[in-house]
Motif scaffolding. Structure first.
Motif, PDB file in Angstrom:
ATOM      1  N   PRO A  16      26.423  22.471-119.844  1.00  0.00           N
ATOM      2  CA  PRO A  16      26.392  23.686-119.020  1.00  0.00           C
ATOM      3  C   PRO A  16      27.025  23.438-117.655  1.00  0.00           C
ATOM      4  O   PRO A  16      27.090  22.308-117.181  1.00  0.00           O
ATOM      5  N   ASN A  18      25.989  23.933-114.703  1.00  0.00           N
ATOM      6  CA  ASN A  18      25.119  23.421-113.650  1.00  0.00           C
ATOM      7  C   ASN A  18      24.389  22.156-114.079  1.00  0.00           C
ATOM      8  O   ASN A  18      23.353  21.818-113.534  1.00  0.00           O
ATOM      9  N   HIS A  19      24.914  21.428-115.027  1.00  0.00           N
ATOM     10  CA  HIS A  19      24.269  20.228-115.558  1.00  0.00           C
ATOM     11  C   HIS A  19      24.005  19.228-114.428  1.00  0.00           C
ATOM     12  O   HIS A  19      24.922  18.706-113.816  1.00  0.00           O
ATOM     13  N   THR A  22      20.473  21.079-110.306  1.00  0.00           N
ATOM     14  CA  THR A  22      19.366  22.003-110.142  1.00  0.00           C
ATOM     15  C   THR A  22      18.358  21.411-109.166  1.00  0.00           C
ATOM     16  O   THR A  22      18.357  20.208-108.904  1.00  0.00           O
ATOM     17  N   ARG A  69      10.926  22.550-113.139  1.00  0.00           N
ATOM     18  CA  ARG A  69      11.658  22.971-114.339  1.00  0.00           C
ATOM     19  C   ARG A  69      10.894  24.067-115.076  1.00  0.00           C
ATOM     20  O   ARG A  69      11.479  25.040-115.546  1.00  0.00           O
ATOM     21  N   GLY A  74      15.147  24.537-113.122  1.00  0.00           N
ATOM     22  CA  GLY A  74      15.825  23.420-113.786  1.00  0.00           C
ATOM     23  C   GLY A  74      16.751  23.919-114.873  1.00  0.00           C
ATOM     24  O   GLY A  74      16.958  25.122-115.054  1.00  0.00           O
ATOM     25  N   GLN A  75      17.321  22.971-115.597  1.00  0.00           N
ATOM     26  CA  GLN A  75      18.233  23.301-116.690  1.00  0.00           C
ATOM     27  C   GLN A  75      17.426  23.894-117.847  1.00  0.00           C
ATOM     28  O   GLN A  75      16.398  23.361-118.228  1.00  0.00           O
ATOM     29  N   SER A  76      17.923  24.972-118.420  1.00  0.00           N
ATOM     30  CA  SER A  76      17.235  25.587-119.548  1.00  0.00           C
ATOM     31  C   SER A  76      17.400  24.706-120.792  1.00  0.00           C
ATOM     32  O   SER A  76      18.352  23.943-120.909  1.00  0.00           O
TER      33      SER A  76
END
Length: 78
Positions: A16, A18-19, A22, A69, A74-76
């Motif tokens: 992704p 935004n890896h 976050t 998260r 955070g990352q989904s």
């Protein structure tokens, strides 16, 4: 030359956009880095309370990252 040939369907999915960028990732990584630094200083100067404080910071930071998260910072997963 390699004898392995990869087809496009064999390649992993693209990360992704935004890896690793976050709030949860930054809090987790910064707290673990600070905790490890304090623990290494405490080990080098043989000062046990600094070892415990560094370990506590790393553990609390890891928990805080998980909470952030869970709260959507955070990352989904999917």
């Amino acid at each position: 030359m390699s004898s392995i040939h990869l087809e496009p369907q064999d390649l992993p999915d693209v990360a992704p956009h935004n890896h690793g960028r976050t709030m949860a990732a930054w809090v987790t990584n910064a707290s673990i880095a600070v905790g490890a630094l304090l623990m290494s200083i405490g080990f080098a100067i043989s000062f046990a309370p600094l070892l415990w404080v560094g370990g506590a910071i790393a553990i609390i930071g890891s928990i805080a990252g998980g909470v952030l998260r869970a709260l959507g910072h955070g990352q989904s997963l999917g």
